[in-house]
Design a protein around this motif. Structure first.
Motif, mmCIF file in Angstrom:
data_model
loop_
_atom_site.group_PDB
_atom_site.id
_atom_site.type_symbol
_atom_site.label_atom_id
_atom_site.label_comp_id
_atom_site.label_asym_id
_atom_site.label_seq_id
_atom_site.Cartn_x
_atom_site.Cartn_y
_atom_site.Cartn_z
ATOM 1 N N VAL A 79 0.828 -1.210 0.000
ATOM 2 C CA VAL A 79 0.000 0.000 0.000
ATOM 3 C C VAL A 79 0.867 1.266 0.000
ATOM 4 C CG1 VAL A 79 -1.762 1.300 1.264
ATOM 5 C CG2 VAL A 79 -1.912 -1.199 1.132
ATOM 6 N N ILE A 80 1.677 1.414 1.027
ATOM 7 C CA ILE A 80 2.484 2.631 1.133
ATOM 8 C C ILE A 80 3.624 2.626 0.115
ATOM 9 C CG2 ILE A 80 3.987 3.983 2.652
ATOM 10 C CD1 ILE A 80 2.302 3.056 5.015
ATOM 11 N N GLY A 81 4.327 1.485 0.020
ATOM 12 C CA GLY A 81 5.442 1.402 -0.918
ATOM 13 C C GLY A 81 5.023 1.631 -2.349
ATOM 14 N N TYR A 82 3.908 1.020 -2.739
ATOM 15 C CA TYR A 82 3.443 1.201 -4.115
ATOM 16 C C TYR A 82 2.980 2.634 -4.356
ATOM 17 C CZ TYR A 82 1.159 0.637 -8.576
ATOM 18 O OH TYR A 82 0.813 0.796 -9.894
ATOM 19 N N ALA A 83 2.220 3.192 -3.408
ATOM 20 C CA ALA A 83 1.696 4.546 -3.593
ATOM 21 C C ALA A 83 2.819 5.566 -3.731
ATOM 22 C CB ALA A 83 0.790 4.910 -2.418
ATOM 23 N N LEU A 84 3.830 5.468 -2.878
ATOM 24 C CA LEU A 84 4.935 6.428 -2.936
ATOM 25 C C LEU A 84 5.744 6.296 -4.225
ATOM 26 C CD1 LEU A 84 6.247 6.328 0.751
ATOM 27 C CD2 LEU A 84 4.701 7.987 -0.306
ATOM 28 N N GLU A 85 5.884 5.074 -4.695
ATOM 29 C CA GLU A 85 6.661 4.834 -5.902
ATOM 30 C C GLU A 85 5.928 5.312 -7.151
ATOM 31 O OE1 GLU A 85 10.025 3.326 -8.069
ATOM 32 O OE2 GLU A 85 9.681 3.880 -5.980
ATOM 33 N N ASN A 86 4.599 5.337 -7.088
ATOM 34 C CA ASN A 86 3.814 5.601 -8.301
ATOM 35 C C ASN A 86 2.934 6.846 -8.208
ATOM 36 O OD1 ASN A 86 4.157 2.986 -10.122
ATOM 37 N ND2 ASN A 86 4.021 2.292 -8.002
ATOM 38 N N GLU A 87 3.219 7.751 -7.270
ATOM 39 C CA GLU A 87 2.359 8.917 -7.091
ATOM 40 C C GLU A 87 2.381 9.865 -8.280
ATOM 41 O OE1 GLU A 87 3.449 11.641 -3.919
ATOM 42 O OE2 GLU A 87 5.403 10.674 -3.791
ATOM 43 N N SER A 88 3.352 9.741 -9.145
ATOM 44 C CA SER A 88 3.375 10.601 -10.340
ATOM 45 C C SER A 88 2.211 10.275 -11.276
ATOM 46 C CB SER A 88 4.703 10.427 -11.088
ATOM 47 O OG SER A 88 4.870 9.087 -11.533
ATOM 48 N N LYS A 89 1.632 9.078 -11.126
ATOM 49 C CA LYS A 89 0.498 8.671 -11.966
ATOM 50 C C LYS A 89 -0.843 9.113 -11.377
ATOM 51 C CE LYS A 89 2.943 4.390 -13.230
ATOM 52 N NZ LYS A 89 2.883 2.901 -13.152
ATOM 53 N N GLY A 90 -0.826 9.512 -10.113
ATOM 54 C CA GLY A 90 -2.059 9.895 -9.432
ATOM 55 C C GLY A 90 -1.930 9.650 -7.942
ATOM 56 N N LYS A 91 -2.897 10.174 -7.179
ATOM 57 C CA LYS A 91 -2.815 10.040 -5.722
ATOM 58 C C LYS A 91 -4.144 9.576 -5.132
ATOM 59 C CE LYS A 91 0.072 12.692 -3.535
ATOM 60 N NZ LYS A 91 0.798 13.807 -2.901
ATOM 61 N N HIS A 92 -4.881 8.795 -5.920
ATOM 62 C CA HIS A 92 -6.178 8.285 -5.443
ATOM 63 C C HIS A 92 -6.105 6.781 -5.214
ATOM 64 C CE1 HIS A 92 -10.518 6.971 -6.189
ATOM 65 N NE2 HIS A 92 -10.513 7.599 -5.016
ATOM 66 N N ILE A 93 -6.626 6.338 -4.076
ATOM 67 C CA ILE A 93 -6.604 4.927 -3.684
ATOM 68 C C ILE A 93 -8.012 4.499 -3.311
ATOM 69 C CG2 ILE A 93 -5.718 3.296 -1.941
ATOM 70 C CD1 ILE A 93 -3.275 5.262 -1.749
ATOM 71 N N ILE A 94 -8.353 3.266 -3.644
ATOM 72 C CA ILE A 94 -9.663 2.700 -3.299
ATOM 73 C C ILE A 94 -9.460 1.511 -2.370
ATOM 74 C CG2 ILE A 94 -11.727 1.543 -4.180
ATOM 75 C CD1 ILE A 94 -11.245 3.008 -6.843
ATOM 76 N N THR A 95 -10.235 1.488 -1.278
ATOM 77 C CA THR A 95 -10.214 0.344 -0.374
ATOM 78 C C THR A 95 -11.626 0.158 0.177
ATOM 79 O OG1 THR A 95 -9.045 -0.652 1.510
ATOM 80 C CG2 THR A 95 -9.534 1.704 1.659
ATOM 81 N N THR A 96 -11.787 -0.639 1.221
ATOM 82 C CA THR A 96 -13.113 -0.837 1.819
ATOM 83 C C THR A 96 -13.082 -0.433 3.284
ATOM 84 O OG1 THR A 96 -12.876 -3.089 2.711
ATOM 85 C CG2 THR A 96 -13.333 -2.874 0.340
ATOM 86 N N GLN A 97 -14.260 -0.369 3.874
ATOM 87 C CA GLN A 97 -14.394 0.007 5.279
ATOM 88 C C GLN A 97 -14.092 -1.153 6.225
ATOM 89 O OE1 GLN A 97 -18.369 1.575 5.690
ATOM 90 N NE2 GLN A 97 -17.983 3.321 4.345
ATOM 91 N N ILE A 98 -13.823 -2.342 5.694
ATOM 92 C CA ILE A 98 -13.669 -3.516 6.567
ATOM 93 C C ILE A 98 -12.276 -4.129 6.495
ATOM 94 C CG2 ILE A 98 -16.126 -4.068 6.441
ATOM 95 C CD1 ILE A 98 -15.288 -6.400 4.521
ATOM 96 N N GLU A 99 -11.311 -3.391 5.976
ATOM 97 C CA GLU A 99 -9.969 -3.955 5.848
ATOM 98 C C GLU A 99 -9.312 -4.179 7.211
ATOM 99 O OE1 GLU A 99 -8.578 -4.840 2.783
ATOM 100 O OE2 GLU A 99 -10.656 -4.400 2.234
ATOM 101 N N HIS A 100 -8.358 -5.104 7.242
ATOM 102 C CA HIS A 100 -7.519 -5.288 8.423
ATOM 103 C C HIS A 100 -6.784 -3.972 8.673
ATOM 104 C CE1 HIS A 100 -4.133 -6.720 10.879
ATOM 105 N NE2 HIS A 100 -4.923 -7.743 11.206
ATOM 106 N N HIS A 101 -6.447 -3.718 9.935
ATOM 107 C CA HIS A 101 -5.779 -2.453 10.265
ATOM 108 C C HIS A 101 -4.445 -2.289 9.540
ATOM 109 C CE1 HIS A 101 -8.824 -1.290 12.999
ATOM 110 N NE2 HIS A 101 -8.532 -2.142 13.957
ATOM 111 N N ALA A 102 -3.815 -3.380 9.157
ATOM 112 C CA ALA A 102 -2.539 -3.278 8.430
ATOM 113 C C ALA A 102 -2.725 -2.556 7.106
ATOM 114 C CB ALA A 102 -1.947 -4.666 8.195
ATOM 115 N N VAL A 103 -3.910 -2.649 6.533
ATOM 116 C CA VAL A 103 -4.241 -1.911 5.310
ATOM 117 C C VAL A 103 -4.926 -0.590 5.654
ATOM 118 C CG1 VAL A 103 -5.751 -1.891 3.276
ATOM 119 C CG2 VAL A 103 -4.339 -3.890 3.769
#
Length: 387
Positions: A79-103
């Motif tokens: 999550v964090i590693g991918y987002a930081l590496e690819n933020e030049s493509k955009g800064k929007h992420i989709i997840t759910t309200q029931i994810e484990h706290h690690a996400v």
């Protein structure tokens, strides 16, 4: 009867065969895999062979697996590693309200760093809508992270259907499959995901070891800085004994998955039949069909979960009120809140998670079900008397 452990979703006891496989790497073969001498080379060989077997069990190639310290690190890297590496493509992420706290907490951290996160709702059985995922996609969406099977209620998400949608978009698709491993077939040659997190201690392996599958072409910024281990993707001397233990646990899990699936579903039926026969008021939380077979989340109306868990513990029955990461907290489960909202408070605060594993027998499950029913009946009658 001895203590009955019904909290395998929190952690599972190590299989003796896993322990036996690990022991030599604490004593005779203790080398650092980065050392060039024969002792180091023996350790390197063990790591390479373990990675190859893990890849074989998951139907992927060894160089697409990054060994981590567990599921949390794997999720954070995805999550964090991918987002930081690819933020030049955009800064929007989709997840759910029931994810484990690690996400969930990783996404919250990204919000602090300027990313925008869409938290999709789920229905009353804890399932996210594929159409909601489609509608949430934007041109600047770079990552979708949705768990495979929920750790609290067991609901399995439509990962394949979501993956097919994401294939047509720039966003990478990550799934936390930590709780699904061992009872659900995970074939990375067919599953349309770009990243997938796993952990050993949920499948009777050692704690402190996990992995992240990262599809060829997917890159993530390292979270640790040091040596060049894991192809420069994750620094740190390899935990050789734990890696070998993960390999053995994975082999056993794959070989026994079908048998365990049927056995655990049978245990659920014993619970349902016993509660029905003893005239207990109860309700299943989660999808009754598309769910992880070892996770059983049940609400007992009129019963406070704290009182129930204490009574169960006194009866030598170990269960949980939700995620192990929030054990001891009086806060309601974020998963059940997402499923039921404010109108379902009684159901939320009377929910208990029972989760099965290799140490359970049919005899003790029958005994546990009867004891649970007796305790619940007593507590429900006390509540009626007070009311």
């Amino acid at each position: 009867m001895d203590s009955i452990y019904l909290d395998h979703a929190a952690t599972s006891p190590m299989d003796p065969r896993v322990v036996d496989a690990m022991l030599p790497y604490f004593y005779e073969q203790f080398g650092n895999p980065s050392s060039i001498h024969h002792i180091g080379r023996a350790a390197r060989q063990a790591v390479d062979e373990a990675r190859a077997k893990l890849a074989e069990c998951l139907h992927t190639s060894p160089n697409q697996l990054i060994i981590t310290s567990g599921g949390t690190e794997a999720d954070n890297l995805a999550v964090i590693g991918y987002a930081l590496e690819n933020e030049s493509k955009g800064k929007h992420i989709i997840t759910t309200q029931i994810e484990h706290h690690a996400v969930g907490h990783a996404c919250a951290e990204l919000e602090q760093r300027g990313f925008e996160v869409t938290y999709l709702p789920v229905d009353e059985i804890g399932r996210v809508s594929v159409e909601d995922v489609r509608k949430a996609l934007r041109d600047d969406t770079i990552l979708i992270t949705i768990m495979y099977g929920n750790n609290e209620v067991g609901t399995i998400q439509p990962i394949k259907e979501i993956g097919e949608i994401v294939r047509e978009h720039q966003a990478a698709f990550h799934t936390d499959a930590v709780q699904a491993l061992g009872t659900v077939d995970i074939n990375l040659a067919e599953l349309p995901v770009d990243m997938l997190s796993l952990s050993a201690h949920k499948i009777n392996g050692p704690k402190g070891i996990g992995l992240l599958y990262m599809k060829k072409g997917i890159t993530a910024r390292p979270l640790l800085f040091g040596g060049e281990q894991e192809r420069k993707r994750r620094a740190g001397t390899e935990n050789v004994a734990a890696i070998v233990g993960f390999k053995k646990a994975m082999e056993i899990a794959v070989e026994t998955a079908n048998e365990k699936r049927e056995r655990y579903l049978g245990y659920s039926r014993i619970f349902f039949d016993t509660f029905t026969k003893m005239d207990i008021n109860f309700g299943l939380n989660g999808d009754p069909v598309e769910r992880l077979p070892h996770v059983l989340n049940i609400s007992f109306p009129g019963v406070q979960v704290e009182a129930l868990l204490v009574a169960l513990d006194m009866a030598n029955i170990a269960a949980s009120s939700g995620s192990a990461c929030t054990a001891g907290s009086l806060e309601p489960s974020h998963v059940l809140e997402a499923m039921y909202g404010n109108e379902g408070k009684e159901r939320i605060f009377s929910a208990v998670r029972f989760s099965f594993g290799i140490t359970n027998t049919e005899e003790e499950i029958e005994h546990a079900a009867k004891e649970i029913a007796k305790i619940v009946k007593r507590l429900q009658e006390q509540q009626q008397f007070i009311s």
